[in-house]
Design a protein around this motif. Structure first.
Motif, PDB file in Angstrom:
ATOM      1  N   ARG A   7     -23.537  44.131 -45.112  1.00 47.79           N
ATOM      2  CA  ARG A   7     -22.401  44.725 -45.810  1.00 47.79           C
ATOM      3  C   ARG A   7     -21.090  44.006 -45.506  1.00 47.79           C
ATOM      4  O   ARG A   7     -20.032  44.408 -45.999  1.00 47.79           O
ATOM      5  CB  ARG A   7     -22.294  46.211 -45.450  1.00 47.79           C
ATOM      6  CG  ARG A   7     -23.580  46.997 -45.768  1.00 47.79           C
ATOM      7  CD  ARG A   7     -23.349  48.496 -45.691  1.00 47.79           C
ATOM      8  NE  ARG A   7     -22.347  48.886 -46.663  1.00 47.79           N
ATOM      9  CZ  ARG A   7     -21.401  49.805 -46.426  1.00 47.79           C
ATOM     10  NH1 ARG A   7     -21.327  50.393 -45.243  1.00 47.79           N
ATOM     11  NH2 ARG A   7     -20.530  50.130 -47.361  1.00 47.79           N
ATOM     12  N   GLY A   8     -21.143  42.966 -44.677  1.00 38.57           N
ATOM     13  CA  GLY A   8     -19.945  42.187 -44.381  1.00 38.57           C
ATOM     14  C   GLY A   8     -18.942  42.893 -43.500  1.00 38.57           C
ATOM     15  O   GLY A   8     -17.738  42.604 -43.559  1.00 38.57           O
ATOM     16  N   ILE A   9     -19.406  43.804 -42.657  1.00 40.76           N
ATOM     17  CA  ILE A   9     -18.526  44.558 -41.760  1.00 40.76           C
ATOM     18  C   ILE A   9     -18.547  43.900 -40.383  1.00 40.76           C
ATOM     19  O   ILE A   9     -19.606  43.693 -39.793  1.00 40.76           O
ATOM     20  CB  ILE A   9     -18.974  46.027 -41.660  1.00 40.76           C
ATOM     21  CG1 ILE A   9     -18.913  46.684 -43.047  1.00 40.76           C
ATOM     22  CG2 ILE A   9     -18.109  46.785 -40.665  1.00 40.76           C
ATOM     23  CD1 ILE A   9     -19.470  48.099 -43.074  1.00 40.76           C
ATOM     24  N   ARG A  10     -17.368  43.583 -39.867  1.00 39.48           N
ATOM     25  CA  ARG A  10     -17.268  42.904 -38.573  1.00 39.48           C
ATOM     26  C   ARG A  10     -17.502  43.897 -37.427  1.00 39.48           C
ATOM     27  O   ARG A  10     -17.071  45.050 -37.478  1.00 39.48           O
ATOM     28  CB  ARG A  10     -15.894  42.257 -38.416  1.00 39.48           C
ATOM     29  CG  ARG A  10     -15.770  41.431 -37.132  1.00 39.48           C
ATOM     30  CD  ARG A  10     -14.499  40.599 -37.118  1.00 39.48           C
ATOM     31  NE  ARG A  10     -13.289  41.395 -36.934  1.00 39.48           N
ATOM     32  CZ  ARG A  10     -12.175  40.944 -36.350  1.00 39.48           C
ATOM     33  NH1 ARG A  10     -12.119  39.701 -35.904  1.00 39.48           N
ATOM     34  NH2 ARG A  10     -11.113  41.719 -36.252  1.00 39.48           N
ATOM     35  N   TYR A  11     -18.146  43.408 -36.372  1.00 41.18           N
ATOM     36  CA  TYR A  11     -18.427  44.229 -35.200  1.00 41.18           C
ATOM     37  C   TYR A  11     -18.566  43.322 -33.990  1.00 41.18           C
ATOM     38  O   TYR A  11     -18.699  42.098 -34.122  1.00 41.18           O
ATOM     39  CB  TYR A  11     -19.725  45.031 -35.398  1.00 41.18           C
ATOM     40  CG  TYR A  11     -20.932  44.148 -35.614  1.00 41.18           C
ATOM     41  CD1 TYR A  11     -21.715  43.715 -34.545  1.00 41.18           C
ATOM     42  CD2 TYR A  11     -21.269  43.711 -36.898  1.00 41.18           C
ATOM     43  CE1 TYR A  11     -22.799  42.878 -34.743  1.00 41.18           C
ATOM     44  CE2 TYR A  11     -22.356  42.876 -37.101  1.00 41.18           C
ATOM     45  CZ  TYR A  11     -23.118  42.464 -36.025  1.00 41.18           C
ATOM     46  OH  TYR A  11     -24.185  41.633 -36.210  1.00 41.18           O
ATOM     47  N   LEU A  12     -18.541  43.918 -32.825  1.00 40.54           N
ATOM     48  CA  LEU A  12     -18.804  43.192 -31.588  1.00 40.54           C
ATOM     49  C   LEU A  12     -20.271  43.402 -31.220  1.00 40.54           C
ATOM     50  O   LEU A  12     -20.712  44.541 -31.042  1.00 40.54           O
ATOM     51  CB  LEU A  12     -17.904  43.721 -30.462  1.00 40.54           C
ATOM     52  CG  LEU A  12     -18.189  43.193 -29.057  1.00 40.54           C
ATOM     53  CD1 LEU A  12     -17.936  41.696 -28.974  1.00 40.54           C
ATOM     54  CD2 LEU A  12     -17.353  43.936 -28.022  1.00 40.54           C
ATOM     55  N   ARG A  13     -21.023  42.305 -31.124  1.00 38.17           N
ATOM     56  CA  ARG A  13     -22.436  42.421 -30.749  1.00 38.17           C
ATOM     57  C   ARG A  13     -22.516  42.837 -29.274  1.00 38.17           C
ATOM     58  O   ARG A  13     -22.047  42.120 -28.394  1.00 38.17           O
ATOM     59  CB  ARG A  13     -23.177  41.117 -30.974  1.00 38.17           C
ATOM     60  CG  ARG A  13     -24.689  41.221 -30.762  1.00 38.17           C
ATOM     61  CD  ARG A  13     -25.402  39.943 -31.170  1.00 38.17           C
ATOM     62  NE  ARG A  13     -25.282  39.699 -32.605  1.00 38.17           N
ATOM     63  CZ  ARG A  13     -26.077  40.253 -33.520  1.00 38.17           C
ATOM     64  NH1 ARG A  13     -27.043  41.078 -33.160  1.00 38.17           N
ATOM     65  NH2 ARG A  13     -25.903  39.977 -34.803  1.00 38.17           N
ATOM     66  N   PRO A  14     -23.106  43.992 -28.981  1.00 43.38           N
ATOM     67  CA  PRO A  14     -23.089  44.483 -27.598  1.00 43.38           C
ATOM     68  C   PRO A  14     -24.037  43.709 -26.695  1.00 43.38           C
ATOM     69  O   PRO A  14     -25.102  43.262 -27.116  1.00 43.38           O
ATOM     70  CB  PRO A  14     -23.545  45.937 -27.750  1.00 43.38           C
ATOM     71  CG  PRO A  14     -24.382  45.942 -28.987  1.00 43.38           C
ATOM     72  CD  PRO A  14     -23.770  44.918 -29.904  1.00 43.38           C
TER      73      PRO A  14
END
Length: 383
Positions: A304-311
């Motif tokens: 969906r093209g949503i940025r996040y921090l990979r944990p």
């Protein structure tokens, strides 16, 4: 009526609890807001607690906890955390929350300053304010992979700075501090003669990065470490944790335990012995459940093209919703709750640096996770 102490109104409210409480007033909520394991407590842990009740093991214990539990903790620390401590350094607490509170009570006087991570867990700031001390946030920014900036930390030092708080694995970020960073923080604390309080509640849940207890690297006895059984063993309501102190504080710790809790409830301590010494199959299964949720969630967010921090640790996702929240993520989270029926924690609940971000708990079923994440707004595509 008489007045409360003047600093008490300065204790901030929890932005996490606000969303949670609002969600309790609504129907049909998909809740991703609370870090509550969605797995049952292991049968052998429950059986140990029941046996303690059946045997009427309900009397006071030593302030530090029952000796078999403290001995088991000492063995666990040596085996899993590379921490060689004496039993007198281990104090059973009402979860890690009381352990952190206890350490801050020992180290902070009114007007003292404590360096707290931003974003960081809410009680770091709340407890400092409760003690009439001053929390001084140090920012964890996306441009530094959410790692501490030593130059910024140096700039925050004053004559009142007493304590540095670290949290690895991090709640809310899901980051794990690698050994070189931990050594830099120890050197920083040594230069300025600071205490370190280390929150290691999520020690058993790491992904691609090993958990290292900073106390295992400490050669100057300046680290207090708070641990918890809550998240590891799905014992959040049992309220058992432990604080590991530097040596030489036995009499002081006995006094502060007596004046705060006397001791942790006895059947819970027997349950805790069963937890840390018994079969860990359910811990392994829970870890794999969270790992699978991370994979599914990040796959959906990527699509969906949503940025996040990979944990690399804990069981949270730190997600960028800045395009939608437009500078007020707390208000956006409330609106999202009301209209989309999804509860998430606004990033500003963890400090000003959390603006534009949300924390999502992965400790839920796959269905609940996918339903909630599927309602997040995707960034607009520009031509």
């Amino acid at each position: 009526m008489p007045f409360l102490a003047p600093h008490i109104p300065l204790v901030p409210a929890s932005g996490i609890r606000r969303i949670f409480q609002l969600s309790q007033q609504l129907e049909g909520i998909t809740s991703l807001v609370i870090g509550e394991p969605d797995v049952a407590v292991a049968p052998h842990i429950a059986a140990a607690a029941k046996q303690a009740w059946d045997d009427d093991l309900t009397d006071y214990t030593d302030n530090g906890g029952i000796r078999p539990f403290r001995d088991a903790i000492v063995e666990k620390l040596a085996r899993e955390n590379s921490m060689r401590v004496k039993v007198e350094q281990v104090w059973v607490t009402v979860g890690a929350t009381q352990g952190l509170n206890q350490a801050m009570h020992l180290l902070l006087a009114a007007g003292d300053e404590v360096l707290v991570p931003d974003p960081g867990y809410t009680t770091f700031t709340m407890t400092a304010r409760l003690l009439n001390a001053t929390p001084v946030p140090y920012s964890l920014r996306v441009d530094r992979d959410f790692m501490p900036d030593l130059e910024e930390l140096e700039s925050l030092i004053t004559e009142r700075t007493r304590v540095l708080i670290i949290n690895s694995p991090s709640n809310p970020l899901g980051t794990v501090l690698p050994e070189p960073v931990l050594r830099e923080l120890l050197d920083f604390a040594s230069r300025h003669d600071l205490w370190i309080i280390s929150d290691e509640v999520y020690e058993y849940f790491t992904w691609d990065e090993p958990h290292i207890s900073i106390a295992s690297l400490d050669r100057e006895d300046r680290v207090f470490t708070a641990f918890s059984l809550s998240k590891t063993y799905a014992m959040t309501g049992i309220r058992v944790g432990y604080l590991v102190t530097p040596p030489g504080l036995t009499d002081i710790m006995r006094n502060v335990q007596e004046t705060t809790i006397s001791c942790v409830d006895t059947p819970a301590q027997y349950a805790a012995i069963a937890a840390i010494t018994g079969d860990h199959t359910q811990v392994v299964e829970a870890r794999e459940h969270y790992r699978e949720n991370i994979a599914a969630a990040t796959r959906l967010l990527d699509e969906r093209g949503i940025r996040y921090l990979r944990p690399t640790g804990a069981f949270y996702l730190w997600i960028d919703v800045s395009t939608a929240s437009r500078g007020d993520v707390a208000a956006w989270a409330e609106t999202f709750l009301v209209y989309q029926r999804v509860a998430v924690a606004p990033g500003t609940a963890f400090g000003a640096s959390g603006e534009g971000w949300i924390r999502v708990s992965l400790a839920v079923s796959h269905e609940i996770l996918m339903t909630g994440l599927g309602k997040l707004p995707a960034p607009a595509v520009t031509a």
